[in-house]
Structure formats: structure tokens, C-alpha cells
Enzyme design. Structure first.
Site, PDB file in Angstrom:
ATOM      1  N   LYS A  83      -6.712  -3.150  -4.240  1.00  0.00           N
ATOM      2  CA  LYS A  83      -6.543  -3.383  -2.807  1.00  0.00           C
ATOM      3  C   LYS A  83      -7.909  -3.738  -2.226  1.00  0.00           C
ATOM      4  O   LYS A  83      -8.879  -2.990  -2.394  1.00  0.00           O
ATOM      5  CB  LYS A  83      -6.028  -2.083  -2.181  1.00  0.00           C
ATOM      6  CG  LYS A  83      -5.013  -2.261  -1.081  1.00  0.00           C
ATOM      7  CD  LYS A  83      -4.403  -0.894  -0.768  1.00  0.00           C
ATOM      8  CE  LYS A  83      -3.674  -0.896   0.542  1.00  0.00           C
ATOM      9  NZ  LYS A  83      -3.233   0.448   0.913  1.00  0.00           N
TER      10      LYS A  83
HETATM   11  O1  G3P Z   1      -1.388   2.226   3.253  1.00  0.00           O
HETATM   12  C1  G3P Z   1      -1.603   1.439   4.371  1.00  0.00           C
HETATM   13  C2  G3P Z   1      -0.746   1.776   5.574  1.00  0.00           C
HETATM   14  O2  G3P Z   1       0.578   1.943   5.195  1.00  0.00           O
HETATM   15  C3  G3P Z   1      -1.303   2.857   6.439  1.00  0.00           C
HETATM   16  O3  G3P Z   1      -0.393   3.310   7.395  1.00  0.00           O
HETATM   17  O4  G3P Z   1       0.297   5.017   9.018  1.00  0.00           O
HETATM   18  O5  G3P Z   1      -2.118   4.887   8.347  1.00  0.00           O
HETATM   19  O6  G3P Z   1      -1.099   3.140   9.800  1.00  0.00           O
HETATM   20  P1  G3P Z   1      -0.858   4.127   8.704  1.00  0.00           P
END
Ligand code: G3P
Length: 220
Positions: A83
Site C-alpha cells: 500500500k
Molecule cells: O484502511 C483504510 C480506510 O478504510 C480507513 O478508514 O475509518 O480510518 O477512515 P477510516
């Protein structure tokens, strides 16, 4: 549509894998920090029981650093996806790692222009963060719609749309309606996909009526 689980919680993941609905996993530095565990050991353990892609994020910001970290992490298991952030150096790293045969997930995408660049750089996955857009008063699902439309115009693009930052079951439904290739879903929300109060109520009513019959399946 593939379901990835957005978590670094190995025990939670093991129990979700048993449901048969886990096609892959995404992690990020925040999720690793929350797990309190060693990053590389966690990725190795996840790869030992998840056959699909498992995203491990680099933390260097310069090209050489990202390439070194990416190549190192890619050695953990064949299904590791590297990533990288959507920056100039991140997309250069994406191009190089892709050419080396490594799967790459370009993360922190917040615009259709960024998604276009990631596809041109050969990304395996592009991760638009829909919940974080909703959080700042924009509409995450509109971004997915734009990316779906753009990618469909260019069949040579092989990049899969991996909808990230999913906050509730409706996000998953919206992503499926729009044709996102993957949704990476937090464990709690994946479990919520099963739920409907009328399902619970229906089971309760059927069992109560069945009891009145005095019958038992498998009693004969
Ligand atoms: O893994 C990346 C993403 O899904 C993060 O989500 O909830 O931290 O905005 P969030």
C-alpha cells in the site's frame, strides 16, 4: 463484489474467515497501532490463513524509501499487496513495484483525478476513502461513481476500485450498486450486514408457533 476486511485484529479476522465472506484484508498504520502487535509478524500471520490479497502499508514518503520498504514487505508472503500513498513518489513506487510483479494498493484517494493517475501508474487497487469524504461534508459515493465511469471508458485499465473508509452497511450497499470491485469493511460493519430486526422477529414468531405443534425435526 469482493469483501476485504479492514483490520489488523488477527483473532477477529480468524472468526470472520470462518464465515466464508473474507476475500482479502487491508491494514494501515493506525490499525497496526491499535492492535499493539508487531507489524511484520501480524502481516505474516494474516497471510498464513487468508489466501486473498493482504495490504501492508509503507511508511516512507520518498521513492527510494517506499521501494525499499515495499520490496521488504513483499517478501513476507506471495499474497502481500503493498500500500502506497497517492503522492508523486507513491505513484512512481507503484509503477516500479507493479513492473516487478508486486500487487500495489494506492491509498488515500480523494478525487477522480487521483484515481485516473493511479490507473495509469498500473495500480492493482485504488482506495478511495468514502467515509472520510462524508465526514468533511462531501459525498463519498459520488467519487466512486465518477471513478467507475472513468475506468469503464478505458478497458485497458486493470485497476480495481477498492472502496475504503466504510462507516455503515448502507455504504456497502451503495458501493455494490455502483459496481465497486471491492469494499474493505471493518469487522463490526461486516457483522452488521447480517442484521435486520424483522429477521429476528420472524425467527421468534416461527419458533413460538412451531412449539405449539409439539413436533420435533429429527425425532423419528
Ligand atoms: O484502511 C483504510 C480506510 O478504510 C480507513 O478508514 O475509518 O480510518 O477512515 P477510516
Amino acid at each position: 463484489m469482493k469483501f476485504f476486511v479492514d483490520t489488523a485484529d488477527v483473532e477477529e479476522l480468524r472468526s470472520l474467515v470462518e464465515t466464508g465472506f473474507v476475500d482479502g484484508v487491508t491494514t494501515n498504520p493506525t490499525l497496526i497501532a491499535r492492535s499493539g502487535r508487531d507489524f511484520e509478524a501480524t502481516i505474516a500471520e494474516i497471510c498464513s490463513f487468508v489466501a486473498g490479497p493482504v495490504s501492508a502499508e509503507v511508511t516512507a514518503l520518498d521513492l527510494d524509501g517506499m521501494l525499499a520498504e515495499g520490496r521488504h514487505l513483499a517478501k513476507i508472503a506471495p499474497n502481500v499487496t503493498i500500500k502506497v500513498p497517492l503522492t508523486v513518489d507513491g505513484l512512481k513506487a507503484c509503477r516500479s513495484l507493479t513492473q516487478e510483479g508486486t500487487s500495489v494498493n494506492v491509498t488515500l484517494c480523494f478525487s477522480a483525478a487521483q484515481a485516473l493517475l493511479a490507473a495509469k501508474a498500473g495500480a492493482t487497487f485504488i482506495s478511495p476513502f468514502i467515509g472520510r469524504l462524508d465526514d468533511v461534508g462531501e459525498t463519498g459515493r459520488n467519487l466512486i461513481q465518477e471513478i467507475v465511469e472513468i475506468y469503464r471508458n478505458y478497458p485497458e485499465f486493470e485497476t480495481q476500485i477498492l472502496a475504503a473508509s466504510i462507516r455503515h452497511p448502507l455504504h456497502v450497499v451503495e458501493m455494490a450498486r455502483m459496481g465497486a470491485d471491492v469494499a474493505t469493511i471493518p469487522p463490526k460493519i461486516l457483522r452488521q450486514l447480517y442484521d435486520h430486526p424483522l429477521t429476528d422477529k420472524g425467527i421468534e414468531m416461527f419458533l413460538s408457533d412451531w412449539k405449539k405443534t409439539g413436533q420435533k425435526i429429527l425425532s423419528k
